[in-house]
Design an enzyme around this catalytic site. Structure first.
Site, mmCIF file in Angstrom:
data_model
loop_
_atom_site.group_PDB
_atom_site.id
_atom_site.type_symbol
_atom_site.label_atom_id
_atom_site.label_comp_id
_atom_site.label_asym_id
_atom_site.label_seq_id
_atom_site.Cartn_x
_atom_site.Cartn_y
_atom_site.Cartn_z
ATOM 1 N N HIS A 226 0.801 -1.226 0.000
ATOM 2 C CA HIS A 226 0.000 0.000 0.000
ATOM 3 C C HIS A 226 0.830 1.272 0.000
ATOM 4 O O HIS A 226 0.264 2.359 0.027
ATOM 5 C CB HIS A 226 -0.919 0.048 1.221
ATOM 6 N N LYS B 141 -8.787 13.544 5.353
ATOM 7 C CA LYS B 141 -7.874 12.393 5.277
ATOM 8 C C LYS B 141 -6.919 12.520 6.448
ATOM 9 O O LYS B 141 -6.902 13.559 7.115
ATOM 10 C CB LYS B 141 -7.108 12.389 3.947
ATOM 11 N N ARG B 142 -6.118 11.477 6.697
ATOM 12 C CA ARG B 142 -5.123 11.603 7.753
ATOM 13 C C ARG B 142 -4.223 12.816 7.479
ATOM 14 O O ARG B 142 -3.979 13.172 6.320
ATOM 15 C CB ARG B 142 -4.277 10.324 7.836
ATOM 16 N N LYS C 207 0.614 14.466 2.182
ATOM 17 C CA LYS C 207 -0.720 14.774 1.660
ATOM 18 C C LYS C 207 -0.915 16.279 1.461
ATOM 19 O O LYS C 207 -1.866 16.719 0.826
ATOM 20 C CB LYS C 207 -1.796 14.219 2.599
ATOM 21 N N THR D 199 -8.591 6.745 -1.565
ATOM 22 C CA THR D 199 -9.932 6.215 -1.822
ATOM 23 C C THR D 199 -10.974 7.295 -1.531
ATOM 24 O O THR D 199 -12.080 7.255 -2.084
ATOM 25 C CB THR D 199 -10.225 4.966 -0.957
ATOM 26 N N LYS E 169 -14.679 8.501 -3.322
ATOM 27 C CA LYS E 169 -15.927 8.779 -2.596
ATOM 28 C C LYS E 169 -16.452 10.176 -2.952
ATOM 29 O O LYS E 169 -17.661 10.395 -3.099
ATOM 30 C CB LYS E 169 -15.708 8.658 -1.082
HETATM 31 C C1 KVW Z 1 0.301 1.301 8.710
HETATM 32 C C2 KVW Z 1 -0.856 2.064 6.757
HETATM 33 C C3 KVW Z 1 -2.027 1.837 8.814
HETATM 34 C C4 KVW Z 1 -0.878 1.396 9.440
HETATM 35 C C5 KVW Z 1 -1.813 3.159 3.464
HETATM 36 S S1 KVW Z 1 -0.253 2.873 3.008
HETATM 37 C C6 KVW Z 1 0.192 2.327 4.532
HETATM 38 C C7 KVW Z 1 -0.877 2.416 5.341
HETATM 39 C C8 KVW Z 1 0.309 1.632 7.388
HETATM 40 C C9 KVW Z 1 -2.010 2.158 7.479
HETATM 41 N N1 KVW Z 1 -1.994 2.880 4.733
HETATM 42 C C10 KVW Z 1 -2.842 3.698 2.522
HETATM 43 O O1 KVW Z 1 -3.574 2.604 1.964
HETATM 44 C C11 KVW Z 1 -4.689 3.021 1.197
HETATM 45 C C12 KVW Z 1 -5.431 1.783 0.724
HETATM 46 O O2 KVW Z 1 -4.706 1.121 -0.259
HETATM 47 C C13 KVW Z 1 -4.237 3.888 0.042
HETATM 48 O O3 KVW Z 1 -5.389 4.359 -0.637
HETATM 49 C C14 KVW Z 1 -3.400 5.057 0.527
HETATM 50 O O4 KVW Z 1 -2.872 5.755 -0.582
HETATM 51 C C15 KVW Z 1 -2.267 4.550 1.420
HETATM 52 O O5 KVW Z 1 -1.569 5.651 1.969
#
Ligand code: KVW
Length: 834
Positions: free
Chosen positions: A381, A572-573, A578, A679, A683
């Protein structure tokens, strides 16, 4: 080797109630059921019932309908023994269940009518449910959307995760700053979960390994380990418009009984209780870090805890149906199970499966490895280095001594194979090794996941290409067919139908129903973009959704916003990549232009929402700056209704359901190459917002779908970002050459927005001007401002704006998670709908 004899259980423990169930359990009409539950489940009368009681009876009533289908689904799975998909994820960001379950089951109207005739309302009841916030952001919400799609598509699938006692923290804003409060979501119980005391597994930690020669085989025994019990809690996952109800199985840590006996008998009661509490901390709390690795022992414990329980459960279910007479019978395993690793968080599963097959079930190493490699697939991811999980070998070996040995063996075999195929490339071996020797020996979980999986996917086309050329370039050379793309998606049930009933009704009226299960049907809206009456109706829906949002903003922040202004939304976070800060630079730019007397600017309400990881100081500074800027702008009489700035507190799934439908402009402005997919961008567009964004993540594919004229793209592309950095990027060049930009940064730096503490934002300015501006805000500033000006101008032409917004909705088919799940099912899992 001994032929393995399994221990077949007479019935599958997953649904003990379902044995021999052949007819649907009889259900009472909804209104009657509400009345019955009020008495028999809540022990209340209409006169004494509280709002919460009404939520409870609604939930019990809907739950009855869910359970009726759930047992039938379990029955069908047991009977047909299909290949099953197991989705392993440390996060499932489900949100509320009541309205979603009622919607998916098609009993929403009945429920609403029932409550109304009893003098209550569904809207009020719904509000009393706590979100299941067992996730941070996009990754956890993606897992929840996938569960919805898999159930809707009748795919035999189970989610496995942790039943955190405390989910994502609740955010409040005090004196402009983020304050974290515990999310005690189980305080009033959870009607949607079923404890399964019969589904428990022992999980081991620490201890050491003995190697013993037995019947001419060297066997390994993990001994003197501490034990924790994993107990299952099941939550139903009802599909939309189908009888299928799948399961989400979440594990909770409990001290073992033996533990009680041993310690309490020692006589030290208090110490024994303390240790018990310590054991149970494993499932206590979700780590609130989005896209950054924590490195803490408890995190690794959580990972192994839920992965081991899940794999034991998966094998137990398999063995309850299939008797293993000879080792060769195990060849059936990959025909019956597929396991998807949601990021590297469950990657230890590769080693755990080897442990179970080799040490517990006594299969040969090579045979077991052949199975593992047909079972696992891994989704990456992120490319962000700080999110890539590695564990020190020391920590790993102390907590999981046998698994470290197993990983060394996997690595040895893997590297031997690489050196046979790519002889003489010692540096390649160093680079792909599962053990990183460059920073004091660490286990690279991503490498373990890649080596142990048959398929590795990125989450958007651009991201998957970048995986091939950067992070996993070596692996792509070694395994040319392993890497692939599966672009993320979102469930239209929650994100259109449930979140936006007005737009759903308008669409149904125009093109009929069915788009909920087949989002491609939305394309029928295309000609309506040119229909004046439809545009008018579409704008009326948007306005109503903005009024709904404005009311929430007022109640949460006290700020009054004008629903006729452009709602410009970034939710978003909070993370530097970002670039919420770039958005702030635009806000201040507008502020200065309004104060300088510029006419004809489009009135805007700029809305931010999102949580910062509690230990991420810079992200918290950005939140504080947003609030400080909001305070100045919103209270400046020279600004009036021209510009308002809102920080919407505690952004979560339930507030997202209000925020997305109420947005006009979708801010997707990450530095190109940094956001794997996103995502929220999907939405937003599905709810009729236009996007302003960089060519990053899924924005690229959104642009392809909606057409270049219906999206606002700005900024450097990924190759240009790399080029700019390679050329020795100097943000000061932009600062000195752009007076508007200079003015904005000087205001932040000199304390214009923090008069009580002039240097409060010095670190932000240092990052931008003195420390290299890692995310190229200054390089993209001019392009962003120019594009925002186009946005503002277009908004003044409401006919054209709504025409483009309708086209966005019409062209969102690709971003249904049903399409995404279809690709996983066909191309990766090889599982079929039942
Ligand atoms: C550790 C993540 C929680 C704990 C991501 S990348 C890494 C993490 C790591 C989360 N989350 C996000 O995943 C989404 C789903 O695929 C993406 O849309 C987004 O771009 C990405 O930052």
């Amino acid at each position: 080797m001994n032929p393995t004899k399994s221990n077949p259980l007479p019935t599958d423990k997953i649904a003990p109630a379902m044995a021999n169930l052949k007819t649907t359990p009889k259900l009472t009409p909804v209104k009657q059921a509400l009345q019955n539950h009020l008495i028999f489940s809540s022990f209340k009368t209409s006169a004494t019932a509280t709002n919460r009681d009404w939520y409870d009876v609604s939930a019990y009533t809907v739950r009855d309908h869910v359970v009726a289908r759930w047992v039938k689904t379990a029955d069908a799975y047991a009977e047909q023994d299909p290949k099953r998909l197991y989705y392993l994820s440390l996060e499932f960001l489900i949100g509320r269940m009541l309205s979603n379950a009622a919607l998916n089951l098609g009993i929403q109207d009945e429920l609403s009518d029932g409550l109304t005739t009893l003098g209550h309302s569904l809207e009020r009841a719904v509000e009393l449910e706590q979100d299941a916030a067992l996730g941070n952001g996009g990754l956890g919400r993606l897992a929840a959307c996938f569960l919805d799609s898999m159930a809707t598509m009748n795919i035999p699938a189970t989610g496995y995760g942790i039943r955190y006692e405390f989910g994502m923290f609740k955010q409040s804003i005090e004196h402009g700053q983020q304050v974290e409060n515990p999310d005690n979501w189980l305080r009033y119980g959870n009607i949607w979960e079923f404890q399964r005391p019969e589904a428990t597994y022992n999980i081991k930690f620490y201890g050491h390994v003995l190697h013993v020669l037995e019947h001419n085989v060297m066997n390994s025994h993990w001994v003197d380990a501490e034990q924790v019990v994993a107990m299952a809690y099941d939550m139903p996952v009802p599909g939309y418009g189908t009888e299928t109800v799948n399961s989400l199985r979440l594990w909770s840590a409990k001290a073992t009984r033996e533990f009680d006996l041993r310690h309490f008998n020692d006589g030290n009661y208090e110490r024994a209780v303390e240790e018990r509490v310590e054991t149970e901390t494993i499932s206590k709390v979700l780590y609130p870090n989005d896209a950054s690795a924590s490195g803490r022992e408890l995190r690794l414990k959580q990972q192994y805890f839920f992965v081991s329980a899940s794999i034991q459960d998966i094998l137990r279910r398999f063995l309850s149906v299939h008797t293993m007479h000879t080792p060769a019978d195990w060849a059936l395993l990959p025909e019956k199970i597929a396991i998807q690793l949601n990021d590297t968080h469950p990657a230890i599963g590769v080693a755990e499966m080897m442990y179970q097959l080799v040490d517990v079930h006594r299969l040969s190493w090579d045979f077991a490895w052949g199975l593992v490699n047909k079972i696992f697939a891994y989704t990456n991811h992120t490319l962000m280095p700080e999110a890539l999980e590695t564990w020190s070998v020391e920590l790993f070996g102390s907590l999981l001594p046998r698994h470290l040995e197993i990983i060394y063996e996997i690595n040895w075999q893997f590297l031997s194979w690489v050196s046979r195929n790519f002889p003489g490339d010692a540096d390649l071996l160093r680079r792909v090794s599962i053990i990183d020797e460059t920073q004091g020996r660490r286990v690279r979980m991503a490498h373990l996941a890649v080596v142990g999986s048959h398929t590795v996917n990125g989450v958007a086309a651009l991201h998957s290409e970048l995986l091939k050329t950067t992070l996993f370039a070596d692996f792509h050379k070694i395994y040319p067919n392993k890497l692939t793309n599966v672009t993320n998606g979102i469930t239209p049930r929650r994100w259109l139908n449930q979140a936006n009933p007005l737009l759903t009704a308008l669409i149904s009226k125009a093109i009929g129903d069915g788009f909920q299960q087949d989002l491609a049907k939305l394309v029928k809206l295309t000609p309506l973009a040119d229909d004046k009456d439809f545009r008018k109706a579409f704008r009326a829906v948007k306005l109503a959704n903005k009024q709904r949002l404005a009311a929430k903003i007022h109640s949460h922040t006290g700020i009054l916003v004008n629903p006729n202004s452009l709602f410009d939304v970034q939710i978003k976070r909070i993370h530097e990549y970002k670039r919420q800060l770039l958005n702030v630079l635009h806000v201040i730019t507008l502020y200065n232009r309004i104060r300088a007397g510029e006419q004809n600017l489009t009135p805007r309400t700029v809305i931010f929402g999102g949580k910062a990881a509690p230990g991420y100081w810079m992200a918290k500074q950005i939140i504080r700056l947003i609030n400080d800027v909001a305070h100045v702008v919103n209270n400046d009489p020279a600004i009036g209704e021209q510009l308002k700035v809102v920080f919407y507190p505690n952004y979560d799934v339930s507030s997202a359901e209000i925020l997305f439908p109420g947005s006009d402009l979708s801010e997707q402005i990450s530095t190109a190459g940094t956001e794997a997919s996103g995502t929220g961008n999907m939405k937003m567009a599905l709810n009729g917002a236009l996007t302003i964004g960089t060519l990053d993540g899924a924005n690229v594919e959104i642009k392809e779908e909606v057409g270049d004229d219906n999206i606002f793209i700005f900024g450097l592309t990924t190759p240009q970002v790399a080029q700019t950095k390679a050329n020795g990027y100097n943000p000061r060049d932009y600062y000195y050459n752009n007076p508007g930009l200079k003015q904005v940064l000087d205001m932040i730096g000199s304390g214009f927005f923090s008069p009580d503490e002039h240097n409060r934002y010095q670190a932000i300015i240092d990052n931008l001007l003195n420390n290299g501006d890692n995310y190229l805000l200054l390089a993209d500033y001019a392009s962003y401002i120019a594009t925002q000006d186009e946005v503002g101008k277009l908004y003044q032409n409401q006919e054209e704006w709504s025409r483009r917004a309708i086209l966005n909705v019409a062209r969102m088919a690709k971003f249904s998670s049903d399409r995404t799940i279809g690709e996983y099912a066909n191309n990766i899992w090889n599982v079929k709908s039942l």
